[in-house]
Design a protein around this motif. Structure first.
Motif, PDB file in Angstrom:
ATOM      1  N   ASP A  78       0.873  -1.176   0.000  1.00 13.51           N
ATOM      2  CA  ASP A  78       0.000   0.000   0.000  1.00 13.51           C
ATOM      3  C   ASP A  78       0.910   1.226   0.000  1.00 13.51           C
ATOM      4  OD1 ASP A  78      -1.645   2.182   0.592  1.00 13.51           O
ATOM      5  OD2 ASP A  78      -2.955   0.984   1.883  1.00 13.51           O
ATOM      6  N   PRO A  79       0.913   2.015  -1.083  1.00 15.59           N
ATOM      7  CA  PRO A  79       1.846   3.140  -1.189  1.00 15.59           C
ATOM      8  C   PRO A  79       1.682   4.191  -0.084  1.00 15.59           C
ATOM      9  CG  PRO A  79       0.424   3.014  -3.142  1.00 15.59           C
ATOM     10  CD  PRO A  79       0.068   1.871  -2.255  1.00 15.59           C
ATOM     11  N   ARG A  80       0.549   4.185   0.592  1.00 18.86           N
ATOM     12  CA  ARG A  80       0.331   5.150   1.680  1.00 18.86           C
ATOM     13  C   ARG A  80       1.066   4.761   2.954  1.00 18.86           C
ATOM     14  NH1 ARG A  80      -5.935   4.721   2.017  1.00 18.86           N
ATOM     15  NH2 ARG A  80      -5.210   2.576   1.915  1.00 18.86           N
ATOM     16  N   TYR A  81       1.386   3.475   3.098  1.00 20.87           N
ATOM     17  CA  TYR A  81       1.955   2.989   4.358  1.00 20.87           C
ATOM     18  C   TYR A  81       3.211   2.164   4.130  1.00 20.87           C
ATOM     19  CZ  TYR A  81      -2.842   4.112   5.617  1.00 20.87           C
ATOM     20  OH  TYR A  81      -4.043   4.753   5.769  1.00 20.87           O
ATOM     21  N   THR A  82       4.181   2.730   3.453  1.00 23.13           N
ATOM     22  CA  THR A  82       5.385   1.964   3.168  1.00 23.13           C
ATOM     23  C   THR A  82       6.622   2.842   3.285  1.00 23.13           C
ATOM     24  OG1 THR A  82       6.482   0.536   1.553  1.00 23.13           O
ATOM     25  CG2 THR A  82       5.230   2.376   0.655  1.00 23.13           C
ATOM     26  N   THR A  83       7.730   2.217   3.622  1.00 24.94           N
ATOM     27  CA  THR A  83       9.022   2.911   3.579  1.00 24.94           C
ATOM     28  C   THR A  83       9.685   2.693   2.227  1.00 24.94           C
ATOM     29  OG1 THR A  83      10.118   0.990   4.536  1.00 24.94           O
ATOM     30  CG2 THR A  83       9.433   2.712   6.063  1.00 24.94           C
ATOM     31  N   LEU A  84       9.137   1.776   1.424  1.00 24.66           N
ATOM     32  CA  LEU A  84       9.700   1.468   0.114  1.00 24.66           C
ATOM     33  C   LEU A  84       9.249   2.525  -0.897  1.00 24.66           C
ATOM     34  CD1 LEU A  84       8.837  -2.348   0.057  1.00 24.66           C
ATOM     35  CD2 LEU A  84      10.866  -1.234   1.020  1.00 24.66           C
ATOM     36  N   LEU A  85      10.187   2.995  -1.703  1.00 29.54           N
ATOM     37  CA  LEU A  85       9.863   4.007  -2.704  1.00 29.54           C
ATOM     38  C   LEU A  85       9.899   3.458  -4.125  1.00 29.54           C
ATOM     39  CD1 LEU A  85      11.900   7.002  -1.250  1.00 29.54           C
ATOM     40  CD2 LEU A  85       9.437   6.548  -1.037  1.00 29.54           C
ATOM     41  N   LYS A  86      10.888   2.588  -4.389  1.00 25.11           N
ATOM     42  CA  LYS A  86      11.044   2.067  -5.750  1.00 25.11           C
ATOM     43  C   LYS A  86      11.825   0.760  -5.673  1.00 25.11           C
ATOM     44  CE  LYS A  86      11.811   4.370  -9.870  1.00 25.11           C
ATOM     45  NZ  LYS A  86      12.453   5.419 -10.660  1.00 25.11           N
ATOM     46  N   ALA A  87      11.461  -0.193  -6.518  1.00 25.42           N
ATOM     47  CA  ALA A  87      12.215  -1.449  -6.623  1.00 25.42           C
ATOM     48  C   ALA A  87      12.402  -1.761  -8.099  1.00 25.42           C
ATOM     49  CB  ALA A  87      11.494  -2.596  -5.921  1.00 25.42           C
ATOM     50  N   ILE A  88      13.632  -2.089  -8.453  1.00 24.96           N
ATOM     51  CA  ILE A  88      13.959  -2.399  -9.847  1.00 24.96           C
ATOM     52  C   ILE A  88      14.593  -3.786  -9.900  1.00 24.96           C
ATOM     53  CG2 ILE A  88      15.342  -1.731 -11.856  1.00 24.96           C
ATOM     54  CD1 ILE A  88      15.111   1.163 -10.850  1.00 24.96           C
ATOM     55  N   PRO A  89      14.048  -4.680 -10.732  1.00 24.01           N
ATOM     56  CA  PRO A  89      14.640  -6.008 -10.907  1.00 24.01           C
ATOM     57  C   PRO A  89      15.712  -5.972 -12.003  1.00 24.01           C
ATOM     58  CG  PRO A  89      12.589  -5.881 -12.123  1.00 24.01           C
ATOM     59  CD  PRO A  89      12.778  -4.549 -11.461  1.00 24.01           C
ATOM     60  N   TYR A  90      16.691  -6.847 -11.885  1.00 27.50           N
ATOM     61  CA  TYR A  90      17.788  -6.914 -12.862  1.00 27.50           C
ATOM     62  C   TYR A  90      17.886  -8.313 -13.444  1.00 27.50           C
ATOM     63  CZ  TYR A  90      19.092  -2.472 -10.864  1.00 27.50           C
ATOM     64  OH  TYR A  90      19.055  -1.171 -10.441  1.00 27.50           O
ATOM     65  N   ASP A  91      18.233  -8.370 -14.726  1.00 27.35           N
ATOM     66  CA  ASP A  91      18.489  -9.647 -15.385  1.00 27.35           C
ATOM     67  C   ASP A  91      19.806 -10.236 -14.899  1.00 27.35           C
ATOM     68  OD1 ASP A  91      16.322  -9.937 -17.499  1.00 27.35           O
ATOM     69  OD2 ASP A  91      17.026  -7.912 -17.906  1.00 27.35           O
ATOM     70  N   ALA A  92      20.796  -9.373 -14.637  1.00 30.00           N
ATOM     71  CA  ALA A  92      22.119  -9.839 -14.222  1.00 30.00           C
ATOM     72  C   ALA A  92      22.895  -8.678 -13.630  1.00 30.00           C
ATOM     73  CB  ALA A  92      22.890 -10.389 -15.425  1.00 30.00           C
ATOM     74  N   SER A  93      23.941  -9.006 -12.880  1.00 23.46           N
ATOM     75  CA  SER A  93      24.921  -7.985 -12.518  1.00 23.46           C
ATOM     76  C   SER A  93      26.281  -8.480 -12.992  1.00 23.46           C
ATOM     77  CB  SER A  93      24.904  -7.672 -11.021  1.00 23.46           C
ATOM     78  OG  SER A  93      25.365  -8.751 -10.256  1.00 23.46           O
ATOM     79  N   VAL A  94      27.032  -7.543 -13.530  1.00 27.32           N
ATOM     80  CA  VAL A  94      28.335  -7.835 -14.131  1.00 27.32           C
ATOM     81  C   VAL A  94      29.317  -6.759 -13.666  1.00 27.32           C
ATOM     82  CG1 VAL A  94      27.302  -8.946 -16.160  1.00 27.32           C
ATOM     83  CG2 VAL A  94      27.827  -6.490 -16.234  1.00 27.32           C
ATOM     84  N   PRO A  95      30.625  -7.002 -13.833  1.00 19.35           N
ATOM     85  CA  PRO A  95      31.551  -5.910 -13.534  1.00 19.35           C
ATOM     86  C   PRO A  95      31.197  -4.679 -14.382  1.00 19.35           C
ATOM     87  CG  PRO A  95      32.734  -7.968 -13.803  1.00 19.35           C
ATOM     88  CD  PRO A  95      31.307  -8.237 -14.201  1.00 19.35           C
ATOM     89  N   ALA A  96      31.421  -3.493 -13.845  1.00 22.39           N
ATOM     90  CA  ALA A  96      31.063  -2.250 -14.534  1.00 22.39           C
ATOM     91  C   ALA A  96      32.087  -1.899 -15.611  1.00 22.39           C
ATOM     92  CB  ALA A  96      30.907  -1.116 -13.537  1.00 22.39           C
TER      93      ALA A  96
END
Length: 173
Positions: free
Chosen positions: A60-78
């Motif tokens: 429920d966006p009214r009662y959360t500390t979470l603002l945004k979540a993004i899923p990733y396909d993978a993480s690799v060296p930058a």
């Protein structure tokens, strides 16, 4: 195996509360790889896209500390070469006739002349875009190629996500 596959933004100073809130939704299916102000870097045990979809359904966006979540396909060296390989692999999701845009957050590096150098953002985006044979739409894309570079365990890691804009969780829709 990816070092992280979800990033969760939260209110500054509420990182511990945000982690507890995630536990109430995801149970023990994740670990926080790193906490930094306003951000949890997470390794979800399972499909990170389904995990974020669940947040969209139950938070429920009214009662959360979470603002945004993004899923990733993978993480690799930058490293630009590693990022390009990952983008090339996952951009196959983008169908013919569909559009995309690239969003890059954080530094991407290149090994050149026996040293690592940070690429200018525009150059990194241009080189990444070269491997995606689809039309760009910066305003209203069908897909987002999202790259987020973060320091993890002494090295810079880049999360690579190819997703539809509605696949992220955001309380500021």
């Amino acid at each position: 195996m990816s070092s992280f596959n979800v990033t969760v933004a939260c209110w500054r100073g509420k990182e511990v509360k945000a982690e507890l809130e995630l536990k109430s939704y995801w149970g023990k299916n994740f670990v926080v790889v790193r906490k930094q102000p306003s951000l949890l870097i997470v390794k979800y045990n399972g499909d990170p896209f389904e995990a974020v979809k669940k947040l969209k359904e139950v938070v429920d966006p009214r009662y959360t500390t979470l603002l945004k979540a993004i899923p990733y396909d993978a993480s690799v060296p930058a490293d630009i070469e590693e990022v390009i390989k990952a983008v090339e692999k996952f951009s196959k999701k983008i169908g013919e006739g569909e559009t995309y845009r690239i969003t890059l957050k954080g530094p991407i590096y290149e090994f050149k002349d026996d040293d690592w150098r940070e690429l200018p953002k525009e150059e990194a985006i241009r080189r990444i875009a070269e491997v995606i044979d689809r039309k760009v739409d910066l305003e209203n894309p069908d897909w987002v190629v999202y790259i987020r570079s973060l320091p993890l365990r002494g090295i810079q890691q880049a999360g690579v996500s190819v997703h539809k804009p509605e696949w992220i969780f955001s309380v500021q829709q």
